[in-house]
Write a protein that holds these residues in place. Sequence first.
Motif, mmCIF file in Angstrom:
data_model
loop_
_atom_site.group_PDB
_atom_site.id
_atom_site.type_symbol
_atom_site.label_atom_id
_atom_site.label_comp_id
_atom_site.label_asym_id
_atom_site.label_seq_id
_atom_site.Cartn_x
_atom_site.Cartn_y
_atom_site.Cartn_z
ATOM 1 N N ARG A 67 0.838 -1.211 0.000
ATOM 2 C CA ARG A 67 0.000 0.000 0.000
ATOM 3 C C ARG A 67 0.864 1.248 0.000
ATOM 4 N N ALA A 68 1.951 1.244 0.766
ATOM 5 C CA ALA A 68 2.832 2.415 0.820
ATOM 6 C C ALA A 68 3.448 2.712 -0.539
ATOM 7 N N LEU A 69 3.767 1.659 -1.285
ATOM 8 C CA LEU A 69 4.390 1.830 -2.604
ATOM 9 C C LEU A 69 3.360 1.949 -3.724
ATOM 10 N N LEU A 70 2.078 1.931 -3.368
ATOM 11 C CA LEU A 70 0.988 2.030 -4.351
ATOM 12 C C LEU A 70 1.122 0.951 -5.433
ATOM 13 N N LEU A 71 1.440 -0.268 -5.012
ATOM 14 C CA LEU A 71 1.568 -1.362 -5.971
ATOM 15 C C LEU A 71 0.197 -1.702 -6.546
ATOM 16 N N ASP A 72 0.168 -2.030 -7.847
ATOM 17 C CA ASP A 72 -1.087 -2.504 -8.414
ATOM 18 C C ASP A 72 -1.280 -3.969 -8.020
ATOM 19 N N GLU A 73 -2.398 -4.553 -8.436
ATOM 20 C CA GLU A 73 -2.734 -5.892 -7.978
ATOM 21 C C GLU A 73 -1.685 -6.919 -8.386
ATOM 22 N N ASP A 74 -1.224 -6.850 -9.645
ATOM 23 C CA ASP A 74 -0.215 -7.799 -10.099
ATOM 24 C C ASP A 74 1.089 -7.639 -9.324
ATOM 25 N N GLU A 75 1.490 -6.393 -9.054
ATOM 26 C CA GLU A 75 2.718 -6.159 -8.296
ATOM 27 C C GLU A 75 2.579 -6.639 -6.853
ATOM 28 N N ARG A 76 1.410 -6.436 -6.268
ATOM 29 C CA ARG A 76 1.176 -6.905 -4.897
ATOM 30 C C ARG A 76 1.288 -8.423 -4.819
ATOM 31 N N VAL A 77 0.639 -9.108 -5.754
ATOM 32 C CA VAL A 77 0.710 -10.569 -5.772
ATOM 33 C C VAL A 77 2.148 -11.026 -5.988
ATOM 34 N N TYR A 78 2.866 -10.324 -6.860
ATOM 35 C CA TYR A 78 4.262 -10.676 -7.132
ATOM 36 C C TYR A 78 5.109 -10.571 -5.870
ATOM 37 N N LEU A 79 4.911 -9.502 -5.077
ATOM 38 C CA LEU A 79 5.665 -9.338 -3.835
ATOM 39 C C LEU A 79 5.369 -10.484 -2.876
ATOM 40 N N LEU A 80 4.109 -10.867 -2.764
ATOM 41 C CA LEU A 80 3.754 -11.986 -1.891
ATOM 42 C C LEU A 80 4.352 -13.302 -2.391
ATOM 43 N N GLU A 81 4.392 -13.480 -3.717
ATOM 44 C CA GLU A 81 4.996 -14.686 -4.286
ATOM 45 C C GLU A 81 6.491 -14.727 -4.013
ATOM 46 N N LEU A 82 7.158 -13.583 -4.088
ATOM 47 C CA LEU A 82 8.584 -13.531 -3.762
ATOM 48 C C LEU A 82 8.825 -13.958 -2.314
ATOM 49 N N ALA A 83 7.945 -13.520 -1.423
ATOM 50 C CA ALA A 83 8.098 -13.882 -0.011
ATOM 51 C C ALA A 83 7.883 -15.375 0.190
ATOM 52 N N ARG A 84 6.869 -15.935 -0.457
ATOM 53 C CA ARG A 84 6.616 -17.372 -0.305
ATOM 54 C C ARG A 84 7.779 -18.187 -0.851
ATOM 55 N N ALA A 85 8.322 -17.731 -1.977
ATOM 56 C CA ALA A 85 9.427 -18.467 -2.586
ATOM 57 C C ALA A 85 10.696 -18.401 -1.749
#
Length: 327
Positions: free
Chosen positions: A104-122
């Motif tokens: 939210r702070a970086l104003l990520l769009d939906e795809d970017e938000r999901v990508y960040l979460l995927e990076l964390a899971r990986a």
Amino acid sequence: MGGTNTTSLRRVGHGYRGRMEPPPADRTGSHTDNRSDIRDFLISRRAKLAPERVGLPAGRRRRVPGLRREEVAALSGVSTEWYTRLEKGHISGVSEDVLEAVARALLLDEDERVYLLELARAARPARRRSQRRKDVRIPSPVQWMVDSMTMAPAFVRTGRLDLVASNALCRALYSPMFDSETTRDRGCANFPRYFFLDPGSPDFFVDWEEGARATVAVLRAEAGREPHDRALRELVGELSTLSPDFRTMWASHDVRIHHEGAKRLNHPEVGRVEMTFRSLDLPLPQRAVHDLIIYAAEPGTPSEDRLRLLASWAAPQGQLDSAAGLS
């Protein structure tokens, strides 16, 4: 897709020169550590975000564009030290709530938000194991379904954007790619290789640059989901070695998860064809999730007529006789 200027990025004229060994997957030299992807993604998003967009003054002493680390930390509700550590790639164990706050702070769009979460899971220890995912055989019913779409080009693609199933009209529509050396060398058509390694691709794709950027963004999203997939890393390494355009677009860290919209092609036999396309998830065994892509031209347009012409050339004789009432 609009009329994007592609002249500055069409540097694919050297042609396809076969397989080369990829460079290291990241600056640490590790194929199983995604910290560099996390770091570069967060830094790139922070650099793109103007202070005014989040209600902060621009100031006069900003030596680099975008927000400062301490500003992102404050907007996220965490300490600067904590956010600095996160931006260095130490994301394993961070809660999704905190990552959502950073998004939210970086104003990520939906795809970017999901990508960040995927990076964390990986990045979790249980998944830190380099592996070569087995290519899943497409079930016969899926191929039958694709083949039954006689007036709509349709294909199934993997996360690496290999075409692993297609119907006759798709093969006729994409004949330049199926006939390309990039396909013959590998035995499988692959969108990134054709875009960046075949010198004819800018003439075939009307909106080459826009399509190339979307292709890289889809591949980048897959790399976030599967950073330990050796075949994916090898593909990225090969394209990075052979294509300056790919290297530039890959470094932008743009991501796209659902790729759909308009497609305009200059077909060598029937001329320009304008279509829309949609992507549907196609879950398969062994964790594989492929996409089913379906194209369609607007009814009553010259593009529909040209697709019909291609379909008549691609259809087996038995189908033609049946359509004509001869069987």
